[in-house]
Design a protein around this motif. Structure first.
Motif, PDB file in Angstrom:
ATOM      1  N   UNK A   1       0.862  -1.155   0.000  1.00  0.00           N
ATOM      2  CA  UNK A   1       0.000   0.000   0.000  1.00  0.00           C
ATOM      3  C   UNK A   1       0.911   1.221   0.000  1.00  0.00           C
ATOM      4  N   UNK A   2       0.725   2.079  -0.958  1.00  0.00           N
ATOM      5  CA  UNK A   2       1.509   3.297  -1.026  1.00  0.00           C
ATOM      6  C   UNK A   2       0.536   4.452  -0.905  1.00  0.00           C
ATOM      7  N   UNK A   3       0.745   5.301   0.093  1.00  0.00           N
ATOM      8  CA  UNK A   3      -0.155   6.429   0.308  1.00  0.00           C
ATOM      9  C   UNK A   3      -1.597   5.994   0.493  1.00  0.00           C
ATOM     10  N   UNK A   4      -1.815   4.849   1.156  1.00  0.00           N
ATOM     11  CA  UNK A   4      -3.156   4.376   1.431  1.00  0.00           C
ATOM     12  C   UNK A   4      -3.806   3.656   0.267  1.00  0.00           C
ATOM     13  N   UNK A   5      -3.087   3.393  -0.815  1.00  0.00           N
ATOM     14  CA  UNK A   5      -3.651   2.712  -1.973  1.00  0.00           C
ATOM     15  C   UNK A   5      -2.961   1.377  -2.192  1.00  0.00           C
ATOM     16  N   UNK A   6      -3.754   0.371  -2.590  1.00  0.00           N
ATOM     17  CA  UNK A   6      -3.209  -0.953  -2.851  1.00  0.00           C
ATOM     18  C   UNK A   6      -2.353  -0.897  -4.106  1.00  0.00           C
ATOM     19  N   UNK A   7      -1.203  -1.565  -4.063  1.00  0.00           N
ATOM     20  CA  UNK A   7      -0.275  -1.556  -5.184  1.00  0.00           C
ATOM     21  C   UNK A   7      -0.374  -2.874  -5.919  1.00  0.00           C
ATOM     22  N   UNK A   8      -0.652  -2.807  -7.200  1.00  0.00           N
ATOM     23  CA  UNK A   8      -0.651  -3.993  -8.034  1.00  0.00           C
ATOM     24  C   UNK A   8       0.292  -3.734  -9.188  1.00  0.00           C
ATOM     25  N   UNK A   9       1.302  -4.555  -9.317  1.00  0.00           N
ATOM     26  CA  UNK A   9       2.240  -4.430 -10.426  1.00  0.00           C
ATOM     27  C   UNK A   9       1.746  -5.203 -11.629  1.00  0.00           C
ATOM     28  N   UNK A  10       2.615  -5.407 -12.570  1.00  0.00           N
ATOM     29  CA  UNK A  10       2.299  -6.164 -13.768  1.00  0.00           C
ATOM     30  C   UNK A  10       2.626  -7.626 -13.496  1.00  0.00           C
ATOM     31  N   UNK A  47       9.416  -4.922  -1.178  1.00  0.00           N
ATOM     32  CA  UNK A  47       8.205  -4.386  -0.557  1.00  0.00           C
ATOM     33  C   UNK A  47       8.602  -3.878   0.814  1.00  0.00           C
ATOM     34  N   UNK A  48       8.237  -2.643   1.116  1.00  0.00           N
ATOM     35  CA  UNK A  48       8.587  -2.072   2.420  1.00  0.00           C
ATOM     36  C   UNK A  48       7.376  -2.098   3.353  1.00  0.00           C
ATOM     37  N   UNK A  49       7.672  -2.303   4.636  1.00  0.00           N
ATOM     38  CA  UNK A  49       6.644  -2.351   5.672  1.00  0.00           C
ATOM     39  C   UNK A  49       7.093  -1.432   6.795  1.00  0.00           C
ATOM     40  N   UNK A  50       6.198  -0.561   7.245  1.00  0.00           N
ATOM     41  CA  UNK A  50       6.537   0.327   8.346  1.00  0.00           C
ATOM     42  C   UNK A  50       5.403   1.263   8.691  1.00  0.00           C
ATOM     43  N   UNK A  51       5.695   2.182   9.592  1.00  0.00           N
ATOM     44  CA  UNK A  51       4.704   3.143  10.066  1.00  0.00           C
ATOM     45  C   UNK A  51       4.532   4.310   9.094  1.00  0.00           C
ATOM     46  N   UNK A  52       5.569   4.651   8.335  1.00  0.00           N
ATOM     47  CA  UNK A  52       5.512   5.793   7.416  1.00  0.00           C
ATOM     48  C   UNK A  52       4.536   5.499   6.267  1.00  0.00           C
ATOM     49  N   UNK A  53       3.807   6.520   5.858  1.00  0.00           N
ATOM     50  CA  UNK A  53       2.796   6.391   4.807  1.00  0.00           C
ATOM     51  C   UNK A  53       3.378   5.991   3.456  1.00  0.00           C
ATOM     52  N   UNK A  54       4.666   6.245   3.215  1.00  0.00           N
ATOM     53  CA  UNK A  54       5.228   5.940   1.899  1.00  0.00           C
ATOM     54  C   UNK A  54       5.678   4.483   1.759  1.00  0.00           C
ATOM     55  N   UNK A  55       5.447   3.660   2.774  1.00  0.00           N
ATOM     56  CA  UNK A  55       5.738   2.228   2.669  1.00  0.00           C
ATOM     57  C   UNK A  55       4.657   1.546   1.838  1.00  0.00           C
ATOM     58  N   UNK A  56       4.984   0.422   1.243  1.00  0.00           N
ATOM     59  CA  UNK A  56       3.984  -0.352   0.520  1.00  0.00           C
ATOM     60  C   UNK A  56       2.881  -0.807   1.473  1.00  0.00           C
ATOM     61  N   UNK A  57       3.301  -1.204   2.681  1.00  0.00           N
ATOM     62  CA  UNK A  57       2.354  -1.562   3.738  1.00  0.00           C
ATOM     63  C   UNK A  57       2.612  -0.622   4.907  1.00  0.00           C
ATOM     64  N   UNK A  58       1.667   0.278   5.146  1.00  0.00           N
ATOM     65  CA  UNK A  58       1.797   1.258   6.232  1.00  0.00           C
ATOM     66  C   UNK A  58       0.902   0.819   7.391  1.00  0.00           C
TER      67      UNK A  58
END
Length: 180
Positions: A1-10, A47-58
């Motif tokens: 999730x980046x900026x609260x949106x689910x990320x789907x690649x190709x 894929x990044x995971x953390x508290x910051x909003x710019x992580x894939x999973x926030x």
């Protein structure tokens, strides 16, 4: 999730062992272990995971660092790299790096949120988030009014209920009669 949106690649070519495969991450309810939120990632090398909003999973949790963990695709599969100050726990052991397998469960910090890795997409369950909701399930949620009324009638006509109702009326009457 980046900026609260689910990320789907190709989608990737499954015959290329160098290409990252799909990865599914589930945030688990710490009490029951059921998924409460899910993410799907395709064709991302990390894929990044953390508290910051710019992580894939926030994840907003005090146990979670701004950048707590990174999942990296390597030739032999997905690798978890712990970066957070509270560590990452798998099977009650703090790990700095760990080769992920299907169904690996890890915790961000010793008392932080739990996540499960899925290498194949999980069947949707009724406990997942609204983003995984199947509209055809609405009929299952409809209330059968006739059955509800029948159950209410059955309960209120029962001798135990009638006795409780009578006792509560006596107690109310006594309360009104006694001076405050």
């Amino acid at each position: 999730m980046v900026g609260g949106k689910e990320v789907l690649g190709v989608m990737t070519n499954d015959s290329d062992p160098q290409s990252p495969r799909s990865l599914f991450i589930q945030l688990l309810d710490s009490a029951q272990g059921r998924p409460i939120q899910a993410w799907r990632f395709d064709n991302l090398p990390s894929i990044t995971i953390g508290r910051a909003e710019d992580n894939h999973i926030a994840i907003a949790d005090q146990q979670v660092s701004r950048l707590h963990a990174k999942l990296v695709w390597q030739e032999n599969g997905w690798q978890l790299i712990s970066l957070g100050r509270n560590g990452t726990v798998i099977d009650n052991h703090l790990v700095s790096e760990f080769q992920l397998t299907d169904q690996t469960i890890f915790r961000l910090g010793t008392d932080g949120p739990m996540l499960r890795v899925r290498l194949t997409e999980a069947e949707p369950t009724r406990t997942e988030t609204i983003s995984n909701f199947d509209p055809s399930m609405i009929a299952m949620l409809a209330v059968d009014e006739a059955r509800t009324q029948e159950e209410v009638r059955h309960i209120t006509e029962d001798a135990l209920f009638q006795g409780l109702l009578e006792q509560s009326q006596i107690m109310k009457a006594r309360r009104r009669e006694s001076p405050s």
